[in-house]
Enzyme design. Structure first.
Site, PDB file in Angstrom:
ATOM      1  N   ASP A 242       0.828  -1.209   0.000  1.00 50.63           N
ATOM      2  CA  ASP A 242       0.000   0.000   0.000  1.00 50.63           C
ATOM      3  C   ASP A 242       0.864   1.261   0.000  1.00 50.63           C
ATOM      4  OD1 ASP A 242      -1.330  -2.282   1.082  1.00 50.63           O
ATOM      5  OD2 ASP A 242      -2.891  -1.004   1.915  1.00 50.63           O
ATOM      6  N   HIS A 244      -1.127   4.478  -0.518  1.00 56.42           N
ATOM      7  CA  HIS A 244      -2.165   5.334   0.070  1.00 56.42           C
ATOM      8  C   HIS A 244      -1.889   6.838  -0.029  1.00 56.42           C
ATOM      9  CE1 HIS A 244      -5.307   2.787   1.536  1.00 56.42           C
ATOM     10  NE2 HIS A 244      -4.461   1.974   2.158  1.00 56.42           N
ATOM     11  N   ASP A 271      -4.081  -0.327  -3.390  1.00 57.05           N
ATOM     12  CA  ASP A 271      -4.256   0.771  -2.431  1.00 57.05           C
ATOM     13  C   ASP A 271      -3.256   1.892  -2.690  1.00 57.05           C
ATOM     14  OD1 ASP A 271      -6.336  -0.661  -1.381  1.00 57.05           O
ATOM     15  OD2 ASP A 271      -5.661  -0.551   0.689  1.00 57.05           O
ATOM     16  N   ASP A 274      -6.424   7.171  -1.589  1.00 54.97           N
ATOM     17  CA  ASP A 274      -7.202   7.348  -0.348  1.00 54.97           C
ATOM     18  C   ASP A 274      -6.282   7.576   0.848  1.00 54.97           C
ATOM     19  OD1 ASP A 274      -9.775   7.286  -1.349  1.00 54.97           O
ATOM     20  OD2 ASP A 274     -10.022   5.130  -1.056  1.00 54.97           O
ATOM     21  N   ARG A 275      -6.858   8.264   1.843  1.00 56.65           N
ATOM     22  CA  ARG A 275      -6.196   8.587   3.108  1.00 56.65           C
ATOM     23  C   ARG A 275      -5.112   9.646   2.930  1.00 56.65           C
ATOM     24  NH1 ARG A 275      -8.318   5.684   7.062  1.00 56.65           N
ATOM     25  NH2 ARG A 275      -9.273   3.687   6.583  1.00 56.65           N
ATOM     26  N   ASN A 303      -8.458  -2.892  -2.417  1.00 54.94           N
ATOM     27  CA  ASN A 303      -9.839  -2.602  -2.030  1.00 54.94           C
ATOM     28  C   ASN A 303     -10.141  -1.107  -2.064  1.00 54.94           C
ATOM     29  OD1 ASN A 303      -8.100  -2.533   0.425  1.00 54.94           O
ATOM     30  ND2 ASN A 303      -9.994  -1.927   1.445  1.00 54.94           N
ATOM     31  N   HIS A 304      -9.104  -0.263  -2.118  1.00 57.37           N
ATOM     32  CA  HIS A 304      -9.337   1.176  -2.199  1.00 57.37           C
ATOM     33  C   HIS A 304      -9.376   1.689  -3.633  1.00 57.37           C
ATOM     34  CE1 HIS A 304      -9.525   2.846   1.913  1.00 57.37           C
ATOM     35  NE2 HIS A 304      -8.975   1.680   2.216  1.00 57.37           N
ATOM     36  N   HIS A 352      -3.790  -8.279  -3.361  1.00 57.66           N
ATOM     37  CA  HIS A 352      -3.833  -7.234  -2.334  1.00 57.66           C
ATOM     38  C   HIS A 352      -4.298  -7.764  -0.985  1.00 57.66           C
ATOM     39  CE1 HIS A 352      -4.123  -3.337  -0.489  1.00 57.66           C
ATOM     40  NE2 HIS A 352      -5.329  -3.649  -0.069  1.00 57.66           N
ATOM     41  N   ARG A 400     -12.884  -6.872   9.462  1.00 60.41           N
ATOM     42  CA  ARG A 400     -13.261  -5.715   8.651  1.00 60.41           C
ATOM     43  C   ARG A 400     -14.752  -5.668   8.338  1.00 60.41           C
ATOM     44  NH1 ARG A 400      -8.399  -3.864   6.135  1.00 60.41           N
ATOM     45  NH2 ARG A 400      -6.737  -5.412   6.276  1.00 60.41           N
ATOM     46  N   HIS A 427      -2.421  -4.781   2.364  1.00 65.12           N
ATOM     47  CA  HIS A 427      -3.728  -4.592   2.997  1.00 65.12           C
ATOM     48  C   HIS A 427      -3.706  -4.309   4.487  1.00 65.12           C
ATOM     49  CE1 HIS A 427      -8.040  -4.824   2.877  1.00 65.12           C
ATOM     50  NE2 HIS A 427      -8.166  -6.044   3.363  1.00 65.12           N
TER      51      HIS A 427
END
Length: 499
Positions: A242, A244, A271, A274-275, A303-304, A352, A400, A427
């Site tokens: 990730d 991010h 990923d 995001d964030r 997943n993002h 991922h 989750r 992840h």
């Protein structure tokens, strides 16, 4: 939807028939106080541990569940957070924070209607609370937007954004002095100029951004859902987890490990966005390198790279702030074509999230997944993006709230059935930037150091050499970045302190 690392804390137990003794009540309060201190110090794993001990002594206290629910939210254990919030409400229907926590959990899981019901309850109880009203209104807006999107999606003749673009007619103004594609093509000089341009916090011209997106969609759409790569004995490849939206840490990876090239190939394991608040810079840099080295620079979906996540955690808001809603729609289309897994020399499988909710899944099953869509709530595509390993054998409900957790026996059986040596997945934040689990058969790599400017974790990337394919871990730490906080473009509910 997402999770944290570390020892798994057990879900809440049902209340005992007999009320606890006074000594137990006092000790439970002491444990809660200790947990609160850990929470304030952002040590959420220990906070969860001590809230859990308090619950064992006094399982009828709604506040303990509410507090642990918030700690689970902070570690992205949304399934556990939802369970605790629901238990808190069962114990005390007047415990307003329980409704807030449950709404936050459902929001994170993309269950907006369920979240709206809880915000509605809060507003009825506290009609003059401005914060409650604002959260209700924001959630209601999302519910209506989702309904509108579903109505549009029902149109079988929906056109691609590409069909409505006229890139040739877009003019690059004379005052723009930034990087431009050369004859419509990405070159190494363009990429170097782009990274410096972004490092200086400048924006790529929209025409160039659209050119990259249209071209990379074409490239990705021709790939298999399972990418299969052969490394010669003398060749190596770098696997990153990730990122991010942490652009300056991405630049540091290239500084430490060298720029991508035909002799320095990379895999980025989902990923990307995001964030972190430099997600546009990260993803356009990665897409640029994909165009420059299509056979030596690989991108897998996380997943993002999905609409639900992007709507909540900042990427959609960032693209709209820096460009337009139309460009976000094109990003969404491109993300749907990202491959879901990659196999190196037929022995190492990279994805991922992780393995599957059911036994018997084969590599051929992965190849057959029709990935050009938003992920379903269950099934192999969902699992590849969302699942997590667990230390105990078997499978369990996901922390989750999506997919599952899988044990060492599940990993061993999958590898044996598919003649594989081990899997690499991402992840999850790991304190050291990586983790080797399941007897060496399940490796996690995470490449966003000091995640969200608060976790204090190291990051890492992996070298795989064709001669033996043993993972070689390289750790690194966070570098400074401009004063733009993570989640700056996230959904208003997050900025209002939903979590």
């Amino acid at each position: 939807m997402a999770m944290a690392e570390g020892e798994r804390t057990e879900c809440a137990e049902p209340p005992r028939d007999e009320p606890p003794a006074d000594g137990a009540l006092k000790r439970a309060e002491e444990l809660k106080t200790q947990a609160n201190d850990y929470f304030k110090a952002k040590d959420y794993e220990n906070a969860i541990k001590f809230y859990s001990q308090a619950i064992e002594l006094n399982p009828s206290n709604a506040i303990y569940y509410g507090n642990r629910s918030l700690a689970y939210l902070r570690t992205e254990c949304y399934g556990y957070a939802l369970g605790d919030a629901t238990r808190a409400i069962e114990l005390d229907k007047k415990y307003i924070k329980g409704y807030y926590r449950r709404a936050a959990s459902n929001m994170a899981l993309g269950k907006f209607r369920a979240a709206l019901r809880d915000y509605e309850t809060v507003v009825k109880v506290k009609p003059h609370d401005k914060d409650a009203k604002m959260k209700y209104q924001e959630c209601n807006k999302i519910v209506k937007q989702k309904a509108f999107e579903r109505a549009i999606a029902g149109d079988e003749h929906k056109r691609s954004v590409v069909d409505s673009l006229d890139i040739e007619s877009m003019t690059i103004e004379d005052e723009y002095s930034g990087p431009k594609l050369e004859d419509g093509k990405v070159t190494i000089s363009f990429m170097k100029e782009l990274m410096q341009w972004y490092k200086d916090q400048k924006k790529l011209h929209r025409k160039c951004a659209y050119q990259i997106l249209v071209q990379v969609k074409e490239v990705l759409s021709k790939l298999s859902t399972l990418v299969e790569t052969t490394l010669k004995e003398t060749e190596k490849i770098t696997v990153c987890g990730d990122t991010h939206g942490q652009f300056y840490d991405l630049l540091n990876i290239f500084e430490l490990n060298g720029l991508p090239s035909e002799t320095n190939p990379y895999i980025f394991n989902g990923d990307f966005v995001d964030r972190g608040s430099f997600s546009v810079e990260v993803i356009l840099t990665l897409f640029g390198f994909k165009l420059l080295y299509p056979d030596h620079f690989h991108l897998l979906r996380g997943n993002h790279e999905t609409d639900n996540m992007n709507q909540i955690y900042g990427f959609e808001g960032e693209v709209k702030a820096k460009y337009t809603a139309q460009m976000y729609e094109l990003f969404s289309e491109v993300f749907e074509w990202l491959p879901l897994a990659q196999c190196i020399n037929g022995k190492v499988l990279i994805m991922h999230g992780g393995l599957f909710s059911e036994d018997g899944v084969t590599l051929d099953d992965i190849r057959k997944i029709e990935r050009n869509r938003q992920p379903p709530d269950s099934g192999p595509m969902c699992d590849l993006l969302w699942s997590d390993p667990q230390p105990q054998n078997g499978r369990s409900i996901s922390k989750r709230g999506v997919s599952c957790q899988f044990g060492p026996d599940v990993t061993k059986a999958f590898l044996e059935e598919n003649n594989l040596d081990y899997i690499i997945r991402s992840h999850e934040v790991k304190a050291e930037g990586y983790e080797v689990a399941h007897g060496g058969r399940c490796v996690t790599v995470f490449s966003a150091p000091n995640y969200c400017d608060q976790m204090g974790n190291k990051a890492s990337y992996i070298h795989l050499q064709g001669s033996d394919l043993r993972p070689q871990f390289h750790q690194f730490t966070a570098v400074p970045h401009p004063n733009v906080k993570p989640m700056a473009y996230a959904n208003t509910l997050l900025q209002l302190g939903m979590m």
